[in-house]
Design an enzyme around this catalytic site. Sequence first.
Site, PDB file in Angstrom:
ATOM      1  N   HIS A  14      28.424 -18.397  -7.993  1.00  0.00           N
ATOM      2  CA  HIS A  14      28.374 -17.826  -6.646  1.00  0.00           C
ATOM      3  C   HIS A  14      27.654 -16.490  -6.622  1.00  0.00           C
ATOM      4  O   HIS A  14      27.491 -15.832  -7.643  1.00  0.00           O
ATOM      5  CB  HIS A  14      29.774 -17.667  -6.047  1.00  0.00           C
ATOM      6  CG  HIS A  14      30.659 -16.679  -6.766  1.00  0.00           C
ATOM      7  ND1 HIS A  14      31.477 -17.037  -7.809  1.00  0.00           N
ATOM      8  CD2 HIS A  14      30.869 -15.353  -6.571  1.00  0.00           C
ATOM      9  CE1 HIS A  14      32.160 -15.974  -8.222  1.00  0.00           C
ATOM     10  NE2 HIS A  14      31.794 -14.922  -7.488  1.00  0.00           N
ATOM     11  N   GLU A  19      30.042 -11.483 -13.060  1.00  0.00           N
ATOM     12  CA  GLU A  19      31.332 -12.164 -13.166  1.00  0.00           C
ATOM     13  C   GLU A  19      31.143 -13.464 -13.937  1.00  0.00           C
ATOM     14  O   GLU A  19      30.163 -14.185 -13.706  1.00  0.00           O
ATOM     15  CB  GLU A  19      31.853 -12.460 -11.744  1.00  0.00           C
ATOM     16  CG  GLU A  19      33.168 -13.212 -11.692  1.00  0.00           C
ATOM     17  CD  GLU A  19      33.602 -13.512 -10.243  1.00  0.00           C
ATOM     18  OE1 GLU A  19      32.981 -12.995  -9.288  1.00  0.00           O
ATOM     19  OE2 GLU A  19      34.558 -14.290 -10.075  1.00  0.00           O
TER      20      GLU A  19
HETATM   21  N1  CMX Z   1      26.970  -3.427  -8.557  1.00  0.00           N
HETATM   22  C1  CMX Z   1      26.220  -2.549  -9.258  1.00  0.00           C
HETATM   23  N2  CMX Z   1      26.642  -1.291  -9.555  1.00  0.00           N
HETATM   24  C2  CMX Z   1      27.874  -0.954  -9.121  1.00  0.00           C
HETATM   25  C3  CMX Z   1      28.701  -1.827  -8.394  1.00  0.00           C
HETATM   26  C4  CMX Z   1      28.202  -3.121  -8.112  1.00  0.00           C
HETATM   27  N3  CMX Z   1      28.919  -3.993  -7.433  1.00  0.00           N
HETATM   28  N4  CMX Z   1      29.859  -1.198  -8.098  1.00  0.00           N
HETATM   29  C5  CMX Z   1      29.768   0.034  -8.610  1.00  0.00           C
HETATM   30  N5  CMX Z   1      28.566   0.185  -9.215  1.00  0.00           N
HETATM   31  C6  CMX Z   1      28.060   1.395  -9.872  1.00  0.00           C
HETATM   32  C7  CMX Z   1      28.119   2.564  -8.896  1.00  0.00           C
HETATM   33  O1  CMX Z   1      26.963   2.639  -8.110  1.00  0.00           O
HETATM   34  C8  CMX Z   1      28.267   3.739  -9.820  1.00  0.00           C
HETATM   35  O2  CMX Z   1      27.007   4.091 -10.328  1.00  0.00           O
HETATM   36  P1  CMX Z   1      26.509   5.623 -10.298  1.00  0.00           P
HETATM   37  O3  CMX Z   1      27.514   6.352 -11.171  1.00  0.00           O
HETATM   38  O4  CMX Z   1      25.135   5.568 -10.865  1.00  0.00           O
HETATM   39  O5  CMX Z   1      26.589   6.037  -8.866  1.00  0.00           O
HETATM   40  C9  CMX Z   1      29.094   3.192 -10.983  1.00  0.00           C
HETATM   41  O6  CMX Z   1      28.930   1.756 -10.937  1.00  0.00           O
HETATM   42  C10 CMX Z   1      30.569   3.524 -10.830  1.00  0.00           C
HETATM   43  O7  CMX Z   1      30.967   3.098  -9.524  1.00  0.00           O
HETATM   44  P2  CMX Z   1      32.170   3.686  -8.689  1.00  0.00           P
HETATM   45  O8  CMX Z   1      31.841   3.555  -7.246  1.00  0.00           O
HETATM   46  O9  CMX Z   1      32.569   5.035  -9.216  1.00  0.00           O
HETATM   47  O10 CMX Z   1      33.304   2.652  -8.938  1.00  0.00           O
HETATM   48  P3  CMX Z   1      34.238   2.422 -10.174  1.00  0.00           P
HETATM   49  O11 CMX Z   1      33.666   2.925 -11.458  1.00  0.00           O
HETATM   50  O12 CMX Z   1      35.606   2.859  -9.790  1.00  0.00           O
HETATM   51  O13 CMX Z   1      34.192   0.815 -10.188  1.00  0.00           O
HETATM   52  C11 CMX Z   1      33.426  -1.186 -11.131  1.00  0.00           C
HETATM   53  C12 CMX Z   1      33.011   0.106 -10.441  1.00  0.00           C
HETATM   54  C13 CMX Z   1      32.198  -2.064 -11.272  1.00  0.00           C
HETATM   55  C14 CMX Z   1      34.013  -0.839 -12.502  1.00  0.00           C
HETATM   56  C15 CMX Z   1      34.512  -1.875 -10.221  1.00  0.00           C
HETATM   57  O14 CMX Z   1      33.917  -2.149  -8.969  1.00  0.00           O
HETATM   58  C16 CMX Z   1      35.100  -3.143 -10.806  1.00  0.00           C
HETATM   59  O15 CMX Z   1      35.971  -3.110 -11.677  1.00  0.00           O
HETATM   60  N6  CMX Z   1      34.637  -4.340 -10.332  1.00  0.00           N
HETATM   61  C17 CMX Z   1      35.166  -5.624 -10.801  1.00  0.00           C
HETATM   62  C18 CMX Z   1      36.167  -6.240  -9.831  1.00  0.00           C
HETATM   63  C19 CMX Z   1      35.579  -6.555  -8.483  1.00  0.00           C
HETATM   64  O16 CMX Z   1      34.466  -6.187  -8.151  1.00  0.00           O
HETATM   65  N7  CMX Z   1      36.373  -7.297  -7.678  1.00  0.00           N
HETATM   66  C20 CMX Z   1      35.956  -7.750  -6.328  1.00  0.00           C
HETATM   67  C21 CMX Z   1      35.358  -9.137  -6.340  1.00  0.00           C
HETATM   68  C22 CMX Z   1      36.411 -10.210  -6.608  1.00  0.00           C
HETATM   69  C23 CMX Z   1      35.852 -11.616  -6.805  1.00  0.00           C
HETATM   70  O17 CMX Z   1      34.654 -11.820  -6.963  1.00  0.00           O
HETATM   71  O18 CMX Z   1      36.670 -12.560  -6.817  1.00  0.00           O
HETATM   72 CO    CO Z   2      33.122 -13.309  -7.244  1.00  0.00          CO
END
Ligand code: CMX
Ligand code: CO
Length: 169
Positions: free
Chosen positions: A36, A162
Amino acid sequence: MDRDLRRMVGATFANIPTRKPGLSREAIVMLTRIDHVGIACHDLEEKIAFYESTFGLLVVSREVNEQQGVKEAMLHVADGPAGASYVQLLEPLNPDTPVGKFLVKRGEGVHHIGYGVDDVVAALESIGGTGVRLLDERPRHGSMGASIAFLHPKDVGGVLTELVQAKPR
Ligand code: CMX
Ligand code: CO
């Protein structure tokens, strides 16, 4: 599709190498398909209506996933030999969630790519061994009964990635 075209397409796919030559099988994690594309949005119902009316997609699942902080819908795109592919529309449950923070920083758009794998535990072990940071050491519950795990976007060229092991049918 007519028979000749079908044969041509089959032959074309048969010629595409699926593994990098020279790597051992153990060193390779086979991504079986794009499961997806995850899309962040402010208003789930509005985006569902858009995807239905513009692309003719159908919602096949709606869930609230508290652990992931989302209200979401899966819209079926196509079936392939390795399984189905979907658009996943994601509305955050609150601003202090991965999708909530993403919307504030970047606005609506592509949030992550979900790749199908046969064995998510084995995939995590293999990918973790290459140095890519795992956001989930162990799989979690995902849409439609799948086991999922995320890789850090900073280690995947800026793409939140993912891994999805679909629920057995
Ligand atoms: N794609 C690319 N980069 C991303 C991102 C994304 N989706 N989300 C965050 N980032 C980047 C940010 O831009 C930031 O970069 P900079 O430091 O250069 O600005 C950096 O990662 C840190 O981002 P943040 O806003 O401070 O956020 P966190 O570190 O707290 O979290 C992440 C980022 C990826 C670790 C967190 O979003 C995560 O754990 N994601 C996994 C779970 C998830 O997304 N669940 C929802 C979907 C569920 C599903 O699909 O079922
Ligand atoms: Co997903």
